[in-house]
Write a protein that holds these residues in place. Structure first.
Motif, short mmCIF file in Angstrom:
data_model
loop_
_atom_site.label_atom_id
_atom_site.label_comp_id
_atom_site.label_asym_id
_atom_site.label_seq_id
_atom_site.Cartn_x
_atom_site.Cartn_y
_atom_site.Cartn_z
N LEU A 87 -20.89 -31.50 -48.24
CA LEU A 87 -20.18 -31.52 -46.96
C LEU A 87 -21.16 -31.63 -45.80
O LEU A 87 -20.89 -32.32 -44.81
N GLN A 88 -22.31 -30.98 -45.92
CA GLN A 88 -23.33 -31.07 -44.87
C GLN A 88 -23.82 -32.51 -44.74
O GLN A 88 -23.99 -33.03 -43.64
N SER A 89 -24.03 -33.17 -45.86
CA SER A 89 -24.45 -34.57 -45.85
C SER A 89 -23.38 -35.44 -45.19
O SER A 89 -23.69 -36.27 -44.33
N PHE A 90 -22.13 -35.24 -45.57
CA PHE A 90 -21.04 -36.00 -44.96
C PHE A 90 -20.98 -35.73 -43.46
O PHE A 90 -20.72 -36.64 -42.66
N HIS A 91 -21.18 -34.49 -43.08
CA HIS A 91 -21.18 -34.08 -41.67
C HIS A 91 -22.24 -34.87 -40.88
O HIS A 91 -22.00 -35.29 -39.76
N TRP A 92 -23.38 -35.09 -41.49
CA TRP A 92 -24.46 -35.85 -40.84
C TRP A 92 -24.20 -37.35 -40.85
O TRP A 92 -24.61 -38.07 -39.95
N TYR A 93 -23.55 -37.85 -41.91
CA TYR A 93 -23.43 -39.29 -42.11
C TYR A 93 -22.04 -39.87 -41.84
O TYR A 93 -21.75 -40.98 -42.25
N ILE A 94 -21.19 -39.13 -41.14
CA ILE A 94 -19.87 -39.68 -40.79
C ILE A 94 -20.06 -40.74 -39.71
O ILE A 94 -20.91 -40.61 -38.84
N LYS A 95 -19.25 -41.80 -39.81
CA LYS A 95 -19.26 -42.82 -38.75
C LYS A 95 -17.84 -43.29 -38.51
O LYS A 95 -16.97 -43.13 -39.36
N GLY A 96 -17.61 -43.83 -37.35
CA GLY A 96 -16.30 -44.38 -37.03
C GLY A 96 -15.72 -43.76 -35.78
O GLY A 96 -16.29 -42.83 -35.20
N LYS A 97 -14.57 -44.30 -35.39
CA LYS A 97 -13.96 -43.87 -34.13
C LYS A 97 -13.46 -42.43 -34.17
O LYS A 97 -13.23 -41.82 -33.13
N ASP A 98 -13.29 -41.87 -35.36
CA ASP A 98 -12.84 -40.48 -35.48
C ASP A 98 -14.02 -39.52 -35.76
O ASP A 98 -13.82 -38.41 -36.23
N PHE A 99 -15.22 -39.97 -35.43
CA PHE A 99 -16.43 -39.19 -35.68
C PHE A 99 -16.32 -37.75 -35.21
O PHE A 99 -16.58 -36.82 -35.97
#
Length: 142
Positions: free
Chosen positions: A19-31
């Protein structure tokens, strides 16, 4: 019971880091929204990690405490260090949380069989928490 709790501990620890990795690597308009939600889920799991480890200690067992030990015991796959859309992240988190629900149910059943109400009640809380999170993520993708 110690073995089953340690497996859950390892799975929770792996999921926290994922989850921490996803938290860092999220992209997009809903960031902003997803970034915050992933942090919330991570913080919730971090509390559960401590509770499970302390439960193992209360049962006079030894909780896993090394990354090497967690990685050896977990069934959760690590996240790749790559940018992802919220849709892909939520698909994976839903899958992981559903897997965790299976593990939690198994721990609860064993706790009831061995008459350890402290663990059974704790697992009830986890069942509610993860079931709610899965339902909410499904609503996001509907």
């Amino acid at each position: 019971m110690e073995k089953k709790l340690n497996h859950l501990l390892a799975d929770l620890t792996a999921e926290y880091h994922k989850l921490q990795s996803f938290h860092w690597y999220i992209k997009g308009k809903d960031f902003f929204t997803v970034h915050e939600k992933l942090e919330e889920y991570g913080n919730s799991i971090l509390e559960k990690i401590d509770e499970v480890a302390e439960s193992i200690l209360m049962l006079e067992g030894k909780p896993i405490s090394s990354m090497k030990g967690f990685l050896k015991e977990t069934s959760i796959e690590e996240a790749e260090s790559t940018f992802l859309s919220s849709e892909k992240i939520f698909q994976e988190v839903i899958r992981d949380f559903q897997y965790l629900l299976t593990q939690i149910r198994e721990v609860k059943a064993l706790a009831e069989e061995k008459e350890i109400p402290l663990i059974s009640v704790l697992m009830d809380d986890y069942l509610q928490s993860f079931t709610n999170a899965v339902w909410m993520m499904h609503q996001q993708s509907a």
